[in-house]
Design an enzyme around this catalytic site. Structure first.
Site, PDB file in Angstrom:
ATOM      1  N   HIS A   1      -3.291  -5.859   2.366  1.00 22.04           N
ATOM      2  CA  HIS A   1      -2.453  -6.913   2.816  1.00 22.04           C
ATOM      3  C   HIS A   1      -3.024  -8.100   2.679  1.00 22.04           C
ATOM      4  CE1 HIS A   1       0.191  -3.681   4.947  1.00 22.04           C
ATOM      5  NE2 HIS A   1       0.267  -3.690   3.603  1.00 22.04           N
TER       6      HIS A   1
ATOM      7  N   GLN B   1      -6.639  -1.406   7.127  1.00 22.86           N
ATOM      8  CA  GLN B   1      -5.676  -2.340   6.966  1.00 22.86           C
ATOM      9  C   GLN B   1      -5.017  -2.916   7.871  1.00 22.86           C
ATOM     10  OE1 GLN B   1      -2.498  -0.765   3.739  1.00 22.86           O
ATOM     11  NE2 GLN B   1      -1.303  -0.834   5.761  1.00 22.86           N
ATOM     12  N   GLU B   2      -4.821  -2.178   9.213  1.00 24.10           N
ATOM     13  CA  GLU B   2      -4.259  -2.805  10.347  1.00 24.10           C
ATOM     14  C   GLU B   2      -4.739  -2.277  11.640  1.00 24.10           C
ATOM     15  OE1 GLU B   2      -0.078  -1.514  10.139  1.00 24.10           O
ATOM     16  OE2 GLU B   2      -0.181  -1.881   7.883  1.00 24.10           O
TER      17      GLU B   2
ATOM     18  N   SER C   1       0.996  -1.167  -0.005  1.00 24.46           N
ATOM     19  CA  SER C   1       0.012  -0.105  -0.176  1.00 24.46           C
ATOM     20  C   SER C   1       0.965   1.207  -0.027  1.00 24.46           C
ATOM     21  CB  SER C   1      -0.909   0.038   1.212  1.00 24.46           C
ATOM     22  OG  SER C   1      -0.331   0.524   2.434  1.00 24.46           O
TER      23      SER C   1
ATOM     24  N   GLU D   1      -3.331   5.951  12.379  1.00 24.01           N
ATOM     25  CA  GLU D   1      -2.124   6.070  11.073  1.00 24.01           C
ATOM     26  C   GLU D   1      -3.256   6.513   9.797  1.00 24.01           C
ATOM     27  OE1 GLU D   1       0.843   3.286  10.990  1.00 24.01           O
ATOM     28  OE2 GLU D   1       0.993   3.515   8.736  1.00 24.01           O
TER      29      GLU D   1
ATOM     30  N   ASP E   1      -4.014   1.261  11.534  1.00 19.94           N
ATOM     31  CA  ASP E   1      -3.557   1.825  10.282  1.00 19.94           C
ATOM     32  C   ASP E   1      -4.661   1.959   9.388  1.00 19.94           C
ATOM     33  OD1 ASP E   1      -2.511   2.931   8.303  1.00 19.94           O
ATOM     34  OD2 ASP E   1      -0.729   1.476   7.861  1.00 19.94           O
TER      35      ASP E   1
ATOM     36  N   ASP F   1       1.634   8.552   7.407  1.00 18.15           N
ATOM     37  CA  ASP F   1       2.636   7.399   6.592  1.00 18.15           C
ATOM     38  C   ASP F   1       2.427   7.957   5.167  1.00 18.15           C
ATOM     39  OD1 ASP F   1       3.708   5.410   5.278  1.00 18.15           O
ATOM     40  OD2 ASP F   1       2.185   3.902   5.949  1.00 18.15           O
TER      41      ASP F   1
ATOM     42  N   LYS G   1       9.907   5.477   7.199  1.00 17.06           N
ATOM     43  CA  LYS G   1      10.129   4.131   6.427  1.00 17.06           C
ATOM     44  C   LYS G   1      11.319   4.583   5.652  1.00 17.06           C
ATOM     45  CE  LYS G   1       5.632   2.275   5.989  1.00 17.06           C
ATOM     46  NZ  LYS G   1       4.366   2.235   5.217  1.00 17.06           N
TER      47      LYS G   1
ATOM     48  N   HIS H   1       8.637  -1.091   9.643  1.00 22.67           N
ATOM     49  CA  HIS H   1       8.655  -2.167   8.663  1.00 22.67           C
ATOM     50  C   HIS H   1       7.942  -1.749   7.393  1.00 22.67           C
ATOM     51  CE1 HIS H   1       5.286  -4.646   9.866  1.00 22.67           C
ATOM     52  NE2 HIS H   1       4.761  -3.620   9.829  1.00 22.67           N
ATOM     53  N   ARG H   2       8.098  -2.660   6.343  1.00 21.64           N
ATOM     54  CA  ARG H   2       7.096  -2.707   5.172  1.00 21.64           C
ATOM     55  C   ARG H   2       6.500  -3.711   5.167  1.00 21.64           C
ATOM     56  NH1 ARG H   2       7.434   1.868   1.963  1.00 21.64           N
ATOM     57  NH2 ARG H   2       5.389   1.216   1.384  1.00 21.64           N
TER      58      ARG H   2
ATOM     59  N   LYS I   1       7.070  -0.038  14.672  1.00 20.59           N
ATOM     60  CA  LYS I   1       5.824  -0.650  14.087  1.00 20.59           C
ATOM     61  C   LYS I   1       6.466  -1.959  13.144  1.00 20.59           C
ATOM     62  CE  LYS I   1       2.885   0.060  10.507  1.00 20.59           C
ATOM     63  NZ  LYS I   1       1.600   0.607   9.732  1.00 20.59           N
TER      64      LYS I   1
ATOM     65  N   GLU J   1       1.657  -9.255   6.700  1.00 27.74           N
ATOM     66  CA  GLU J   1       2.620  -8.924   7.893  1.00 27.74           C
ATOM     67  C   GLU J   1       2.158  -9.935   8.807  1.00 27.74           C
ATOM     68  OE1 GLU J   1       2.008  -5.034   8.857  1.00 27.74           O
ATOM     69  OE2 GLU J   1       2.954  -4.198   6.951  1.00 27.74           O
TER      70      GLU J   1
HETATM   71  P1  PGA Z   1       2.845  -1.202   2.875  1.00 29.36           P
HETATM   72  O1  PGA Z   1       2.118  -0.964   4.283  1.00 29.36           O
HETATM   73  O2  PGA Z   1       4.471  -1.623   3.460  1.00 29.36           O
HETATM   74  O3  PGA Z   1       2.278  -2.323   2.346  1.00 29.36           O
HETATM   75  O4  PGA Z   1       3.090   0.152   2.371  1.00 29.36           O
HETATM   76  C1  PGA Z   1       2.371  -0.615   5.591  1.00 29.36           C
HETATM   77  C2  PGA Z   1       1.857   0.638   5.975  1.00 29.36           C
HETATM   78  O5  PGA Z   1       0.898   1.071   5.197  1.00 29.36           O
HETATM   79  O6  PGA Z   1       2.005   0.927   6.941  1.00 29.36           O
HETATM   80 ZN    ZN Z   2       0.635   2.976   6.646  1.00 31.31          ZN
END
Ligand code: PGA
Ligand code: ZN
Length: 398
Positions: free
Chosen positions: A146, A154-155, A42, A273, A232, A300, A325, A353-354, A376, A196
């Site tokens: 993901h 997403q998270e 993403s 996030e 997130d 992010d 990142k 991380h990614r 994270k 992840e």
């Molecule tokens: P990505 O997602 O590493 O797939 O971009 C992680 C995030 O959005 O924090």
């Molecule tokens: Zn993110």
């Protein structure tokens, strides 16, 4: 300091089974460092450009390696990173690829630490680092880009704010991950894992909130310290045609701000996030004004570890936290600049991380080197535990 004598590049596997770039740096005095680029799914629109691994390697061998071998000292991180940018010649590293750049940048830092005989975090952060440890944010339920047929958000992240040590926090997150699985099983819900390692059940977001609430409370009771949770949202991935899409339902930007503010209130969320689209600085600022005194609003895709975008956010109080990142911006020097600008302006950096990762542990050292309050890097799974276990080792040896 010793000169870099050799830079080697190769394709290795990442956690999704895709090729990524690994760099090895050797110095005149026998120093050695190895770094590997992670990869997002993403990804933000304004990130530095990742090229296909083989193209990035060919281009970096031709343009960057000759500017580094025999030219730059390993301990001169700014020198290494300036050479990478000069070799590339674009603002988004689209010539040598941000993946080649970040792998070489990290490998050079590790070679310098090796020459000095110090841990990487100490080389990067200096003699006074190694006493503050980040709170790990553990992704335990997820969907979005993901995983298919899972949550829209997403998270869902465990946030063990009360943990007395990084080790306790890491084990607490793993326990929440396990507890989520137990609750899913009790409810008869099957779940595979996303990229992840988070559970990716086919449930709606509201059920995920219920399960998180129950899981963190149960584990907090067991371990005897406070555990909250956060999100997130990856808002840019939900945003299309002026509205946020949750399956068939849509929300206007104003409704999205109100929805996120309600969630923060209802679940006492510690961290949110990318609640909004990556171009919507104004509504980020609106949300931060409403809830920024009680939770972290983190950018992010909004900031992409880029000081220009971060400064734009600072100017209008768009957030109070930034995701960091290294591969979003391409070099460790640029990453440090983003962290420094954030801290100077009261923004909490969250080193991250990614979704596509390797065994590389640089981000664990980066978080300790900069006294970052959060990291994270997942909760379980080899490429995630590589970083979490490195944090445990750093804490044990500090
Ligand atoms: P990505 O997602 O590493 O797939 O971009 C992680 C995030 O959005 O924090
Ligand atoms: Zn993110």
């Amino acid at each position: 300091m010793t000169l870099i004598t050799e830079v080697r590049l190769r394709r290795i596997l990442d956690s999704r089974g895709n090729p990524t770039v690994e760099a090895e740096v050797r110095t005149e005095s026998g120093g050695f460092g190895r770094g590997a680029a992670p990869s997002g799914a993403s990804t933000g629109e304004y990130e530095a450009i990742e090229r296909p691994a083989s193209e990035a390697i060919t281009s970096a061998r031709e343009l960057a390696v000759p500017r580094i071998e025999g030219q730059v000292y390993a301990g001169d991180q700014r020198g290494v990173d300036t050479a990478l940018r000069a070799a590339d010649g674009t603002s988004d590293l689209s010539e040598i690829g941000a993946n080649s750049a970040v792998a070489i940048s990290m490998a050079a830092a590790k070679a310098a630490a090796d020459v000095l005989g110090t841990p990487l975090y100490q080389h990067l952060g200096g003699a006074f680092r190694g006493r503050e440890f980040p709170v790990p944010l553990g992704n335990v339920i997820g969907g979005g880009e993901h995983a298919t047929d899972a949550t829209h958000i997403q998270e869902f992240l465990a946030v063990p704010t009360g943990a007395p040590s990084v080790s306790d926090a890491v084990f607490a997150n793993a326990a929440v991950h396990d507890e989520v699985h137990e609750i899913l099983t009790e409810r008869g819900i099957a779940a595979a894992k996303g990229d992840e390692g988070a559970w990716a059940p086919s449930i709606d977001d509201s059920e995920a909130f219920e399960i998180m609430d129950e899981a963190v409370e149960s584990v907090a009771d067991d371990v005897g310290f406070e555990i909250g949770f956060g999100l997130d949202v990856a808002g840019a991935e939900l945003y299309d045609g002026g509205v946020y899409h949750y399956g068939d339902e849509t929300k206007s930007p104003e409704e999205q701000v109100a929805y996120i503010a309600e969630l923060i209130e209802e679940y006492d969320l510690r961290y949110v996030e990318d609640p909004l689209d990556e171009d919507d600085f104004e509504n980020f600022a609106e949300l931060t004004q409403r809830v920024g005194d009680r939770t972290l609003i983190c950018g992010d895709d909004l900031f992409v570890t880029n000081t220009d975008r971060l400064q734009r956010g600072i100017d209008i109080d768009a957030a109070n936290s930034i995701l960091i990142k290294p591969n979003q911006i391409g070099t460790l020097s640029d990453t440090f600049d983003a962290i420094e600008l954030a801290v100077k302006n009261g923004y909490d950096p969250v080193v991250s991380h990614r979704s596509g990762e390797t065994e590389d542990t640089t981000i664990a050292h980066l978080a300790v080197a900069t006294d970052a309050p959060f990291i994270k890097t997942g909760a379980v799974g080899g490429e995630r535990t590589a970083k979490l276990n490195e944090l445990i080792r750093i804490e044990a040896n500090a």
